[in-house]
Design an enzyme around this catalytic site. Sequence first.
Site, short mmCIF file in Angstrom:
data_model
loop_
_atom_site.label_atom_id
_atom_site.label_comp_id
_atom_site.label_asym_id
_atom_site.label_seq_id
_atom_site.Cartn_x
_atom_site.Cartn_y
_atom_site.Cartn_z
N LYS A 1 -27.46 -60.55 -36.47
CA LYS A 1 -28.12 -61.29 -35.39
C LYS A 1 -28.68 -62.63 -35.91
O LYS A 1 -29.18 -62.67 -37.03
CB LYS A 1 -29.26 -60.42 -34.86
CG LYS A 1 -29.84 -60.87 -33.55
CD LYS A 1 -31.03 -60.03 -33.15
CE LYS A 1 -32.20 -60.25 -34.09
NZ LYS A 1 -33.50 -59.79 -33.59
N LYS B 1 -34.96 -65.96 -36.66
CA LYS B 1 -35.84 -67.05 -37.12
C LYS B 1 -36.24 -66.86 -38.57
O LYS B 1 -36.65 -67.80 -39.23
CB LYS B 1 -37.06 -67.21 -36.21
CG LYS B 1 -37.95 -65.96 -36.05
CD LYS B 1 -39.22 -66.32 -35.30
CE LYS B 1 -39.76 -65.53 -34.20
NZ LYS B 1 -39.77 -64.27 -33.76
N LYS C 1 -36.45 -53.13 -40.10
CA LYS C 1 -37.56 -53.92 -40.64
C LYS C 1 -38.19 -53.26 -41.85
O LYS C 1 -38.70 -53.94 -42.74
CB LYS C 1 -38.62 -54.17 -39.55
CG LYS C 1 -38.15 -55.18 -38.52
CD LYS C 1 -39.30 -55.98 -37.96
CE LYS C 1 -38.79 -57.01 -36.98
NZ LYS C 1 -39.85 -57.71 -36.27
P1 TYM Z 1 -38.67 -61.25 -30.65
O1 TYM Z 1 -39.89 -62.05 -30.84
O2 TYM Z 1 -37.92 -60.78 -31.85
O3 TYM Z 1 -37.64 -62.02 -29.74
C1 TYM Z 1 -38.04 -62.50 -28.46
C2 TYM Z 1 -36.92 -62.38 -27.45
O4 TYM Z 1 -35.77 -63.12 -27.87
C3 TYM Z 1 -34.64 -62.27 -27.94
N1 TYM Z 1 -33.82 -62.66 -29.08
C4 TYM Z 1 -32.48 -62.86 -29.01
N2 TYM Z 1 -31.63 -62.79 -27.98
C5 TYM Z 1 -30.33 -63.05 -28.24
N3 TYM Z 1 -29.85 -63.37 -29.46
C6 TYM Z 1 -30.69 -63.46 -30.53
N4 TYM Z 1 -30.21 -63.77 -31.73
C7 TYM Z 1 -32.08 -63.21 -30.32
N5 TYM Z 1 -33.16 -63.21 -31.13
C8 TYM Z 1 -34.21 -62.88 -30.36
C9 TYM Z 1 -35.21 -60.87 -28.12
O5 TYM Z 1 -34.30 -59.88 -27.71
C10 TYM Z 1 -36.45 -60.94 -27.27
O6 TYM Z 1 -36.15 -60.72 -25.90
N6 TYM Z 1 -40.63 -56.84 -29.46
C11 TYM Z 1 -40.27 -58.14 -28.96
C12 TYM Z 1 -41.44 -58.92 -28.39
C13 TYM Z 1 -42.21 -58.20 -27.34
C14 TYM Z 1 -41.82 -57.98 -26.01
C15 TYM Z 1 -42.90 -57.25 -25.41
C16 TYM Z 1 -40.69 -58.31 -25.28
C17 TYM Z 1 -43.44 -57.62 -27.52
N7 TYM Z 1 -43.86 -57.07 -26.34
C18 TYM Z 1 -42.84 -56.84 -24.08
C19 TYM Z 1 -40.65 -57.90 -23.94
C20 TYM Z 1 -41.71 -57.18 -23.36
C21 TYM Z 1 -39.67 -58.95 -30.09
O7 TYM Z 1 -39.89 -58.68 -31.23
O8 TYM Z 1 -38.98 -60.01 -29.70
#
Ligand code: TYM
Length: 337
Positions: free
Chosen positions: A199, A202, A117
């Site tokens: 990956k 969004k 990032k």
């Molecule tokens: P974030 O917002 O990027 O994504 C949310 C969840 O979706 C999954 N994900 C994917 N899985 C498979 N293929 C993809 N292309 C894909 N894109 C996104 C992510 O692995 C995630 O599970 N740091 C986290 C948010 C967070 C969180 C937490 C998660 C903050 N606090 C506590 C679990 C527990 C994040 O940025 O996810």
Amino acid sequence: MSNTAKRPVIFSGIQPSGDLTLGHIAGALRNWVALQHDYDCYFCVVDLHAITVRQQPAKLRRWTLDCAAMYLAAGIEPTSATIFVQSHVPAHAELAWVLSTFTGFGEASRMTQFKEKSEQHAQNVNVGLFAYPILMAADILLYQTDLVPVGEDQKQHLELTRDLAQRFNNAYSPTFTVPEPYIPRYGARLMSLQDPRKKMSKSDPNHNATIFLVDDNDAIRRKIQRAVTDSGTTIEYDPERRPGISNLVEMYHLATDEPIEAIVERFRDASYAAFKAAVADALVAYIEPVRTRFLEIRADEGHLASLLVAGAERAARVAERTLRKVYRKVGFWSPKD
Ligand code: TYM
């Protein structure tokens, strides 16, 4: 399981920094839905995390409600899970501060998502972006979480969370449950349709790379038709050597639940065009009902708001309990002790 028995706890969250994608369903939402009745679940819209990248305030507000509505549209039942917005529960930021004093600078520097990032947002490499995994650890540890269903990209953050929990427990006395990640065998890392080595995201500037859950049926079909595949001719599942076609096989599996082996067997000699058409049909059938429910839920903002207010109250009670314990252990004086 009886209602009085204490169930193990799940915590997970998604950043409201854009429209949700098929990747969010694959890595997170579908597993939340599958596990929700066997666990005491907390599903958070992590807006504090979202501002580590500069956001337009009006969009952040809209995406926060969109994100919560998508949890419901994907099948999360508010009667069994607590859905809330992270900034409504101040304990998240408070525990993150304490945990930051237990995190080594070197250990935080090793987080690969931070490195990625900071390259993507080179003009705004802020301290919040660096401290992001510590806030994530606070999210999880506040609820004495047993299991965290996430995609592959969050694995390293979960390892840090476990290390911090153990470190704190060893320094004082058992305080935090040490959580386990739950990463699905398939769909843990859906790839971009335009570059299957990246990956699906969004925030990809190329909209053809990503299937959004609000995409209409024509857009879904068009994006699948245009998906970059490899130079082979057979339909196979081999993510290392044939990432493009394997990604489509995985999507077909997610949408239909048909085992990967059976899909490959059935389509082995099909043309790429025929297989893509089948993938597009399967995805349309899978996503269309989610989109329809989303639009219905999103149309009633009052209902969504009252659900989030109630969710935050419930979450805050649990989070406060852990935070008080932590404050006492580190030696903060309180007139209530
Ligand atoms: P974030 O917002 O990027 O994504 C949310 C969840 O979706 C999954 N994900 C994917 N899985 C498979 N293929 C993809 N292309 C894909 N894109 C996104 C992510 O692995 C995630 O599970 N740091 C986290 C948010 C967070 C969180 C937490 C998660 C903050 N606090 C506590 C679990 C527990 C994040 O940025 O996810």
